[in-house]
Enzyme design. Sequence first.
Site, PDB file in Angstrom:
ATOM      1  N   LYS A  67       0.323  -1.544   0.159  1.00  0.00           N
ATOM      2  CA  LYS A  67       0.143  -0.106  -0.082  1.00  0.00           C
ATOM      3  C   LYS A  67       0.615   1.625   0.459  1.00  0.00           C
ATOM      4  O   LYS A  67       0.093   2.333   0.198  1.00  0.00           O
ATOM      5  CB  LYS A  67      -0.901  -0.017   1.479  1.00  0.00           C
ATOM      6  N   GLY A  69       2.260   2.325  -2.724  1.00  0.00           N
ATOM      7  CA  GLY A  69       2.723   3.079  -3.921  1.00  0.00           C
ATOM      8  C   GLY A  69       2.849   1.984  -5.405  1.00  0.00           C
ATOM      9  O   GLY A  69       3.979   2.352  -6.427  1.00  0.00           O
ATOM     10  N   THR A  70       2.774   0.808  -4.622  1.00  0.00           N
ATOM     11  CA  THR A  70       3.744  -0.305  -6.007  1.00  0.00           C
ATOM     12  C   THR A  70       3.233  -0.629  -7.271  1.00  0.00           C
ATOM     13  O   THR A  70       4.007  -0.284  -7.997  1.00  0.00           O
ATOM     14  CB  THR A  70       3.423  -2.033  -4.624  1.00  0.00           C
ATOM     15  N   THR A  71       1.557  -0.443  -7.172  1.00  0.00           N
ATOM     16  CA  THR A  71       1.275  -0.488  -8.284  1.00  0.00           C
ATOM     17  C   THR A  71       1.472   0.720  -9.466  1.00  0.00           C
ATOM     18  O   THR A  71       1.379   0.952 -10.541  1.00  0.00           O
ATOM     19  CB  THR A  71      -0.842  -0.257  -8.029  1.00  0.00           C
ATOM     20  N   HIS A 132       7.679  -7.983  -1.832  1.00  0.00           N
ATOM     21  CA  HIS A 132       7.725  -7.170  -0.454  1.00  0.00           C
ATOM     22  C   HIS A 132       8.170  -7.706   0.459  1.00  0.00           C
ATOM     23  O   HIS A 132       8.397  -7.423   1.750  1.00  0.00           O
ATOM     24  CB  HIS A 132       5.985  -7.440   0.094  1.00  0.00           C
ATOM     25  N   SER A 166      -5.097   2.985   3.931  1.00  0.00           N
ATOM     26  CA  SER A 166      -4.611   2.345   2.888  1.00  0.00           C
ATOM     27  C   SER A 166      -5.168   0.975   3.068  1.00  0.00           C
ATOM     28  O   SER A 166      -5.602   0.452   2.525  1.00  0.00           O
ATOM     29  CB  SER A 166      -3.693   2.906   1.664  1.00  0.00           C
ATOM     30  N   ARG A 287      -7.506   3.280  -4.754  1.00  0.00           N
ATOM     31  CA  ARG A 287      -8.432   4.067  -3.913  1.00  0.00           C
ATOM     32  C   ARG A 287      -9.211   5.772  -4.206  1.00  0.00           C
ATOM     33  O   ARG A 287      -9.292   5.845  -4.912  1.00  0.00           O
ATOM     34  CB  ARG A 287      -8.472   3.419  -2.656  1.00  0.00           C
ATOM     35  N   LYS A 288      -7.658   6.215  -3.799  1.00  0.00           N
ATOM     36  CA  LYS A 288      -8.360   7.486  -3.536  1.00  0.00           C
ATOM     37  C   LYS A 288      -6.782   8.230  -4.500  1.00  0.00           C
ATOM     38  O   LYS A 288      -7.065   9.369  -4.874  1.00  0.00           O
ATOM     39  CB  LYS A 288      -8.105   8.152  -2.554  1.00  0.00           C
ATOM     40  N   GLY A 289      -5.753   7.288  -3.955  1.00  0.00           N
ATOM     41  CA  GLY A 289      -4.614   7.884  -4.297  1.00  0.00           C
ATOM     42  C   GLY A 289      -3.635   9.424  -3.794  1.00  0.00           C
ATOM     43  O   GLY A 289      -3.137  10.064  -5.219  1.00  0.00           O
TER      44      GLY A 289
END
Length: 321
Positions: A67, A69-71, A132, A166, A287-289
């Site tokens: 959570k 910011g990996t993506t 991770h 997150s 989600r919100k970023g």
Amino acid sequence: APPLQDVDNQELENLLSSLPKERGIIPSYSYQYQGFWYSPITLQGIINCQKYFQPRENDIFLVTSPKSGTTWLKAILFALVNREAHPPQDPHHPLLSKTPHQLVPFLEFLHPSEYDSLCNSSDSSSRIFATHISLGTLPKAITGDSGSLNCKIVYLCRDIKDTFVSLFHFGNNKKTSPISLEDAFNLYCKGISSAGPIWDQILGYWKESQKNQHKVLFMRYEEMKDEPYLQLRRLANFLGIPFSQEEESSGLVDQIISICSFESMTKVDVNKTGTFVDGFNNSSFFRKGVVGDWKNCLTADMASRLDQITEEKFRGSGLSL
Ligand code: A3P
């Protein structure tokens, strides 16, 4: 040859029965292995890669806590490394038909037979993986016996409060094992979260980045948000693929930032539908970023407790978050 699944299962069972076990925030149970907490599925992947992974010299590893910011950084890395084969303005860019997790898979979720077949970099001799796993638990083939890293590592971290919030929302997206905010928070503070204690995971890579600047790049979510151009240039330089004058003046850097932005990525069909692994929807990675959303979720007491732990853990390290 890849290992036989049965052999691995028996080995995993033996290992699990010897490890400390606690309720997890996302998986029902977490197990403590080499000082860090992981789900059984992750542990299976860790054992596999510790045994079978063979790095190539130019492999790139993106390491994060869940959570942080990996993506997003998976998308950025893919677009950056493959910018010649796939210019960001290409209407058929892979990021428009595949999720960042398909393009840059997690090392610990791959079957060993997939390590070698992975071809996600235009330089066919190198690959991009995410993970991770804590520094000390990475396969020795990557870290080297004497701690001299064999590959480049991009480490991304994020404000701990935002990362926790997150994670809490992500976990509760999956309806099967909901957890209260209070329970999740207490586990998190005790360090019992995927690849946690988060502070220890961050510190391991932070120290390595200080010692070994050519091999580990330490990045922050907030800086990526604040000054994406500068950070992207820093990343390209670190990877040895700096932007040329021509690329800079053609607007290529902005195009990469744009195709990977929260707004663009959440418009892509494949990111809206379908599932990842373990019952999570692809959409739950978006989600919100934003920076600072913890204010909408944590009490002042919770926030200051997390800040206090962070301060104590990082004291003397030169790192503050
Ligand atoms: P929030 O839950 O705070 O919105 P990870 O990829 O490590 O699982 O992290 C997920 C977090 O990154 C989520 O944070 C998600 O919204 C945010 N995120 C995903 N894609 C992003 C993007 N392109 N830009 C900025 N943040 C992004």
